[in-house]
Design a protein around this motif. Structure first.
Motif, short mmCIF file in Angstrom:
data_model
loop_
_atom_site.label_atom_id
_atom_site.label_comp_id
_atom_site.label_asym_id
_atom_site.label_seq_id
_atom_site.Cartn_x
_atom_site.Cartn_y
_atom_site.Cartn_z
N LEU A 174 -4.26 -5.25 -20.30
CA LEU A 174 -2.93 -5.49 -19.76
C LEU A 174 -2.62 -6.97 -19.91
CD1 LEU A 174 -0.38 -4.60 -18.17
CD2 LEU A 174 -1.67 -5.04 -16.06
N VAL A 175 -1.48 -7.26 -20.53
CA VAL A 175 -1.03 -8.64 -20.72
C VAL A 175 0.28 -8.81 -19.97
CG1 VAL A 175 -0.36 -10.40 -22.40
CG2 VAL A 175 -2.14 -8.73 -22.98
N LEU A 176 0.32 -9.79 -19.10
CA LEU A 176 1.51 -10.09 -18.30
C LEU A 176 2.00 -11.47 -18.70
CD1 LEU A 176 -0.12 -8.91 -14.98
CD2 LEU A 176 1.60 -7.64 -16.29
N MET A 177 3.22 -11.55 -19.21
CA MET A 177 3.75 -12.83 -19.68
C MET A 177 5.03 -13.16 -18.95
SD MET A 177 3.20 -12.49 -23.80
CE MET A 177 3.68 -14.17 -24.10
N ASP A 178 5.11 -14.37 -18.42
CA ASP A 178 6.29 -14.83 -17.70
C ASP A 178 6.65 -16.23 -18.17
OD1 ASP A 178 8.37 -15.21 -15.95
OD2 ASP A 178 7.13 -15.24 -14.14
N PRO A 179 7.14 -16.34 -19.43
CA PRO A 179 7.49 -17.67 -19.94
C PRO A 179 8.75 -18.19 -19.24
CG PRO A 179 8.21 -15.99 -21.47
CD PRO A 179 7.43 -15.28 -20.40
N PRO A 180 8.99 -19.49 -19.33
CA PRO A 180 10.25 -20.00 -18.78
C PRO A 180 11.43 -19.24 -19.41
CG PRO A 180 8.81 -21.80 -19.43
CD PRO A 180 8.18 -20.53 -19.93
N TYR A 181 12.38 -18.87 -18.57
CA TYR A 181 13.54 -18.13 -19.06
C TYR A 181 14.24 -18.91 -20.18
CZ TYR A 181 13.54 -14.76 -15.14
OH TYR A 181 13.23 -13.76 -14.25
N ARG A 182 14.67 -18.17 -21.19
CA ARG A 182 15.43 -18.67 -22.34
C ARG A 182 14.71 -19.77 -23.13
NH1 ARG A 182 18.67 -17.54 -18.24
NH2 ARG A 182 20.28 -15.97 -18.56
N SER A 183 13.38 -19.79 -23.05
CA SER A 183 12.60 -20.80 -23.76
C SER A 183 12.28 -20.40 -25.19
CB SER A 183 11.29 -21.07 -23.02
OG SER A 183 10.47 -19.90 -23.05
N GLY A 184 12.34 -19.09 -25.49
CA GLY A 184 11.96 -18.61 -26.81
C GLY A 184 10.46 -18.63 -27.06
N LEU A 185 9.66 -18.81 -26.01
CA LEU A 185 8.21 -18.92 -26.18
C LEU A 185 7.47 -17.58 -26.18
CD1 LEU A 185 7.53 -21.99 -23.86
CD2 LEU A 185 7.48 -21.92 -26.37
N ALA A 186 8.09 -16.54 -25.65
CA ALA A 186 7.39 -15.26 -25.50
C ALA A 186 6.91 -14.71 -26.83
CB ALA A 186 8.29 -14.24 -24.81
N TRP A 187 7.76 -14.67 -27.81
CA TRP A 187 7.42 -13.99 -29.07
C TRP A 187 6.41 -14.75 -29.90
CZ3 TRP A 187 8.47 -9.89 -27.06
CH2 TRP A 187 9.61 -9.70 -26.29
N PRO A 188 6.53 -16.08 -30.07
CA PRO A 188 5.47 -16.78 -30.79
C PRO A 188 4.13 -16.71 -30.06
CG PRO A 188 7.31 -18.29 -30.33
CD PRO A 188 7.66 -16.96 -29.76
N ALA A 189 4.14 -16.80 -28.74
CA ALA A 189 2.89 -16.71 -27.98
C ALA A 189 2.27 -15.33 -28.15
CB ALA A 189 3.15 -17.01 -26.50
N LEU A 190 3.07 -14.28 -28.05
CA LEU A 190 2.54 -12.92 -28.18
C LEU A 190 1.93 -12.72 -29.57
CD1 LEU A 190 2.08 -10.13 -27.03
CD2 LEU A 190 4.42 -9.53 -27.71
N ALA A 191 2.61 -13.17 -30.61
CA ALA A 191 2.09 -13.03 -31.98
C ALA A 191 0.75 -13.76 -32.13
CB ALA A 191 3.10 -13.56 -32.99
N ARG A 192 0.68 -15.00 -31.62
CA ARG A 192 -0.56 -15.78 -31.75
C ARG A 192 -1.71 -15.18 -30.94
NH1 ARG A 192 -2.47 -17.74 -35.02
NH2 ARG A 192 -3.44 -19.48 -33.99
N LEU A 193 -1.41 -14.70 -29.73
CA LEU A 193 -2.45 -14.08 -28.91
C LEU A 193 -3.01 -12.83 -29.59
CD1 LEU A 193 -0.70 -14.53 -25.46
CD2 LEU A 193 -2.89 -15.58 -26.12
N ALA A 194 -2.12 -12.05 -30.19
CA ALA A 194 -2.57 -10.84 -30.90
C ALA A 194 -3.43 -11.21 -32.11
CB ALA A 194 -1.37 -10.01 -31.31
N GLU A 195 -2.97 -12.18 -32.89
CA GLU A 195 -3.71 -12.61 -34.08
C GLU A 195 -5.09 -13.17 -33.71
OE1 GLU A 195 -1.23 -15.59 -35.83
OE2 GLU A 195 0.32 -14.15 -36.39
N ALA A 196 -5.18 -13.83 -32.58
CA ALA A 196 -6.42 -14.50 -32.18
C ALA A 196 -7.39 -13.59 -31.41
CB ALA A 196 -6.09 -15.73 -31.34
N GLY A 197 -7.02 -12.33 -31.19
CA GLY A 197 -7.93 -11.38 -30.57
C GLY A 197 -7.93 -11.33 -29.05
N TRP A 198 -6.87 -11.77 -28.42
CA TRP A 198 -6.78 -11.76 -26.97
C TRP A 198 -6.37 -10.39 -26.42
CZ3 TRP A 198 -7.94 -15.83 -23.69
CH2 TRP A 198 -8.18 -17.06 -24.31
N LEU A 199 -5.85 -9.50 -27.25
CA LEU A 199 -5.36 -8.20 -26.82
C LEU A 199 -6.31 -7.09 -27.25
CD1 LEU A 199 -2.81 -10.07 -26.87
CD2 LEU A 199 -1.49 -8.03 -27.37
N ALA A 200 -6.62 -6.19 -26.33
CA ALA A 200 -7.41 -5.00 -26.66
C ALA A 200 -6.57 -4.07 -27.51
CB ALA A 200 -7.86 -4.30 -25.38
#
Length: 185
Positions: free
Chosen positions: A117-143
């Protein structure tokens, strides 16, 4: 702000002064976890590893621990938020089940544990959610087949990276929760 259910129900959580950290409201957090564990997803948190990204006070990850998760990993880089997060973990006496990582979520490095389970709460309207999610997935943080929940502003646009399918989209006051499945075409 308090833990709303589970083992630590009612425990008070501290937040840093100022408005740089925006903790998820108790009512929105209650609705989120009701959806995760008893509603649409019927997720069993017992024994799960949870990743709380842009953790702030740690309210989301600590709520998951209170409800039965075995471990929580917290990614945060703001010094005031890190201080509050560490204080909240100590207050709950959960140091043995938590790991705080003072790193940039958009450049996380290799995964230390894969989270169900991944819970993400980036600053609103920062645009950080999608690059962070992509990098976390690529780096093996997600089951494999991890469930990802991203909190955005209620009117904020979303554009998940490839490999994630939108399962649900819910609004609670000023918050919008997107529920995504990892490992999808």
């Amino acid at each position: 702000m308090r833990i709303v259910a589970g083992r630590h129900r009612g425990a008070r959580l501290e937040a840093p002064a100022g408005d740089a950290t925006r903790p998820t409201a108790d009512r929105a957090r209650q609705a989120l976890f009701d959806t995760l564990t008893g509603g649409r997803f019927d997720l069993d948190l017992d024994g799960a590893t949870v990743l709380d990204v842009f953790a702030g006070t740690g309210a989301l990850g600590l709520e998951a621990l209170s409800r039965g998760a075995a471990r929580a990993l917290f990614i945060e880089q703001s010094r005031p938020a890190l201080a509050a997060l560490r204080q909240n973990i100590a207050h709950l006496k959960a140091e043995d089940r938590c790991q705080v990582l003072a790193i940039d979520a958009t450049r996380p490095g290799p995964g230390r544990e894969a989270a169900a389970l991944v819970l993400m709460d980036p600053p609103y309207r920062s645009g950080l959610a999608w690059p962070a999610l992509a990098r976390l997935a690529e780096a093996g943080w997600l089951a494999p087949a991890a469930l990802v929940v991203i909190e955005l502003a209620k009117d904020e646009a979303y554009d998940p990276p490839a490999g994630f399918a939108l399962l649900d989209d819910r609004r609670y006051g000023a918050a919008r929760f997107l529920f995504l499945a990892a490992g999808q075409p």
